[in-house]
Design a protein around this motif. Structure first.
Motif, short mmCIF file in Angstrom:
data_model
loop_
_atom_site.label_atom_id
_atom_site.label_comp_id
_atom_site.label_asym_id
_atom_site.label_seq_id
_atom_site.Cartn_x
_atom_site.Cartn_y
_atom_site.Cartn_z
N ARG A 20 -3.60 3.32 10.01
CA ARG A 20 -4.30 4.43 9.35
C ARG A 20 -5.41 4.97 10.24
N SER A 38 -9.85 6.04 2.73
CA SER A 38 -10.51 4.90 2.08
C SER A 38 -9.93 3.59 2.58
N GLY A 39 -10.70 2.54 2.45
CA GLY A 39 -10.23 1.20 2.82
C GLY A 39 -11.20 0.53 3.76
N GLY A 40 -11.17 -0.81 3.73
CA GLY A 40 -12.15 -1.59 4.51
C GLY A 40 -12.01 -1.39 6.00
N LEU A 41 -10.76 -1.27 6.49
CA LEU A 41 -10.55 -1.12 7.93
C LEU A 41 -11.22 0.16 8.42
N TYR A 95 6.08 1.48 6.61
CA TYR A 95 4.79 1.37 5.90
C TYR A 95 4.98 0.83 4.49
N ASN A 100 3.93 -2.94 3.43
CA ASN A 100 3.33 -3.07 2.10
C ASN A 100 4.21 -3.75 1.05
N TYR A 150 -1.89 -5.92 9.96
CA TYR A 150 -0.53 -6.42 9.75
C TYR A 150 0.55 -5.39 10.00
N HIS A 151 0.18 -4.11 10.10
CA HIS A 151 1.20 -3.09 10.36
C HIS A 151 1.73 -3.19 11.79
N HIS A 178 -6.96 -7.82 9.23
CA HIS A 178 -7.93 -7.47 8.18
C HIS A 178 -7.60 -8.12 6.84
N THR A 179 -6.46 -8.79 6.75
CA THR A 179 -6.07 -9.45 5.49
C THR A 179 -6.22 -10.96 5.68
N ARG A 286 -9.77 -0.23 -4.41
CA ARG A 286 -8.49 0.46 -4.33
C ARG A 286 -7.65 -0.13 -5.43
N SER A 322 -3.81 4.09 -4.70
CA SER A 322 -3.39 3.53 -3.42
C SER A 322 -1.90 3.24 -3.44
C1 G6P Z 1 -6.56 -2.79 3.70
C2 G6P Z 1 -5.77 -2.90 4.99
C3 G6P Z 1 -5.99 -1.68 5.86
C4 G6P Z 1 -5.67 -0.42 5.05
C5 G6P Z 1 -6.47 -0.39 3.75
C6 G6P Z 1 -6.10 0.80 2.88
O1 G6P Z 1 -7.90 -2.80 4.00
O2 G6P Z 1 -6.16 -4.08 5.67
O3 G6P Z 1 -5.17 -1.72 7.01
O4 G6P Z 1 -5.95 0.75 5.82
O5 G6P Z 1 -6.23 -1.57 3.02
O6 G6P Z 1 -4.71 0.83 2.63
P1 G6P Z 1 -3.74 2.00 3.15
O7 G6P Z 1 -2.37 1.47 2.91
O8 G6P Z 1 -4.11 3.18 2.29
O9 G6P Z 1 -4.04 2.26 4.59
#
Ligand code: G6P
Ligand code: ADP
Length: 485
Positions: A20, A38-41, A95, A100, A150-151, A178-179, A286, A322
């Motif tokens: 992302r 949005s998201g922690g990364l 993705y 996911n 992880y992607h 990040h997970t 999320r 999300s």
């Molecule tokens: C988590 C994942 C990130 C991801 C985020 C939002 O933090 O570790 O890689 O960007 O969720 O999820 P999304 O699928 O919208 O990128």
């Protein structure tokens, strides 16, 4: 397909790669504009970007025609970003289908939600290969490439092979997850468990949020690949790969500065008037099954059913939509809506709505004002790599000294001394923690806040990024020196 050389390299020595990008594209008529993702990364890397310059390479979220690509590339370039385009079918399977629907549930201890399909695995390989080709076209001798999450677990190996074949030297490759990384007992379920481990082991440095995740990864390497490991390294293919713990953080000044602006002050004043005479619990997630939103609602219901006296208590739950193309996420929306309706129906009156549920992303000023007005922040993730919402709440609480109630299954629970730690699966326990948090004496709240704030102020996104990059540089220099002997 590759972004052009100028896009990625433009003099940058650090290239950050993630699925992302920090911006999501929106089309209005024929024009394209950006919205913050949005998201922690994205939050952490955006914080790091304020301190360190890098080019950010990622997937723009969908495929575009040639004309649109030209416009989008130039818009992205203005933000030091560069796109790796994937055709829509590959993107969907890579993705939604693999990242996911297979890795995400497995890494968060939801093997029941994991659906393994060969077509998704093929697409994951194709997408990682597209990233590798895009990078190989622009990476120069001595560059640092930092791959995220992880992607992109096959990318270190694919990129290394392309760089070696073309005689590029001294490129340092790092990878950060990040997970959580699950226990090897769970990880071994994955049909392609070997390929995924071998994919990341081509990097020089592998980073995890917590010591436990790193330990789980190391035992998977031993048990599945039969590799020799120490507490902080794996020997793979004649190379030593360093494995380290780098807890991520936020940019706390962004929150303290926002609290000084007229916009946030004004909004905070409005919220204080709106919630006068009520205690506020805030939740920001999320809308993901790992966030334990149903558990949170059930615990709040339990708390309300036990409460006899005191001020009225409201829960403001903001849930950003999300991954709506994945079935489990769609089902979650249905069950959350049902719970909110039931609890509001049971405890609400004409004057009082117990749960304010916002199923959308809120703007930054609104988010900060909400954090600041809340007496308690409640985080009930059933598994969560770190959880930056907990940090953001602390960064917004200099005035109120609110209480953080935090699930022990979030990585943040390992670092945030001063939070009330709960087992998110234990509804009674969470309900009791809420009662305790709301009744906590001011002196105790202040002492806890000081401890929490010290940690959040020091362990920032910039601290995380610079520590990782410093270690990557050090590891690589040591490897180069050893190769010369
Ligand atoms: C988590 C994942 C990130 C991801 C985020 C939002 O933090 O570790 O890689 O960007 O969720 O999820 P999304 O699928 O919208 O990128
Ligand atoms: P995750 O990365 O799994 O989404 P984190 O808690 O680490 O979890 O990070 C979530 C990030 O997304 C935070 O920076 C938070 O502010 C932001 N965010 C989450 N929900 C919302 C929302 N409804 N509106 C705006 N921002 C949100």
């Amino acid at each position: 397909q590759a972004a052009s050389e100028g896009d990625v390299a433009s003099g940058a020595h650090l290239i950050v790669v993630s699925n992302r990008l920090p911006v999501t594209l929106e089309q209005k008529g024929t024009e394209w504009s950006f919205k913050l993702s949005s998201g922690g990364l994205v939050s952490a890397l955006s914080g790091l970007k304020r301190e360190m310059s890098f080019t950010w390479v990622g997937w723009p979220g969908k495929d575009f025609g040639a004309d649109d690509r030209i416009k989008i590339d130039s818009l992205l370039q203005e933000n030091s970003c560069s796109a790796v385009y994937l055709d829509d079918e590959t993107a969907e399977l890579y993705y939604n289908g693999f990242a996911n629907s297979i890795l995400w549930p497995l890494f968060h201890y939801h093997p029941g939600e994991m659906i393994f399909e060969e077509t998704a695995w093929d697409a994951y390989q194709r997408a990682n290969e597209a990233f590798a080709q895009a990078l190989a076209a622009v990476v120069k001798d001595g560059d640092l490439v930092w791959i995220q999450d992880y992607h992109l677990m096959l990318l270190p190996r694919m990129l290394r092979a392309l760089l070696d074949n073309s005689g590029r030297r001294g490129v340092k490759i790092g990878w950060f997850l990040h997970t959580p990384f699950p226990s090897s007992e769970l990880y071994r379920i994955l049909p392609v468990r070997r390929q995924i481990l071998e994919g990341v082991l081509a990097a020089d440095l592998l980073g995890f949020h917590t010591y436990d995740y790193a330990r789980h990864f190391l035992s998977s390497c031993t048990r599945i690949l039969g590799l020799q490991t120490t507490g902080d390294s794996v020997e793979a293919g004649g190379r030593v790969v360093r494995v380290g713990t780098f807890p991520i953080g936020i940019d706390p000044s962004k929150f303290s500065e926002a609290l000084q602006t007229d916009e946030v002050k004004g909004r905070l004043g409005e919220l204080e008037r709106r919630f006068a005479g009520e205690k506020v619990i805030v939740g920001v997630d999320r809308l993901d099954y790992i966030k334990g939103v149903p558990q949170k609602l059930l615990a709040f219901e339990q708390f309300l059913s036990e409460r006899k006296e005191g001020e009225r208590v409201v829960l403001v739950q903001v849930a950003v939509p999300s991954r709506g193309d994945v079935e489990e996420y769609r089902q979650l929306i249905g069950s959350v809506n049902e719970l909110v309706g039931r609890i509001n129906g049971r405890f609400g009156t004409i004057e009082y709505t117990p749960i304010h549920f916002l199923h959308r992303s809120v703007g930054f000023a609104e988010l900060v004002a909400l954090y600041a007005v809340a007496d308690v922040c409640l985080i009930t993730s059933t598994r969560d790599g770190m959880n930056l919402v907990s940090y953001e709440y602390v960064a917004s609480q200099a005035q109120r000294h609110g209480v953080l109630v935090l699930s022990e299954f979030a990585g943040a629970a390992q670092s945030l001394d001063g939070a009330v730690i709960v087992n998110a699966w234990n509804i009674e326990e969470v309900a009791a923690a809420l009662a305790l948090a709301l009744a906590m004496p001011a002196a105790q709240r202040e002492a806890s806040f000081r401890t929490l704030h010290r940690y959040v102020a020091k362990h920032t996104a910039a601290y995380w990024g610079t520590s990782f990059i410093a270690e990557l540089t050090r590891v690589r220099q040591a490897a180069d020196a050893a190769a010369l002997l």
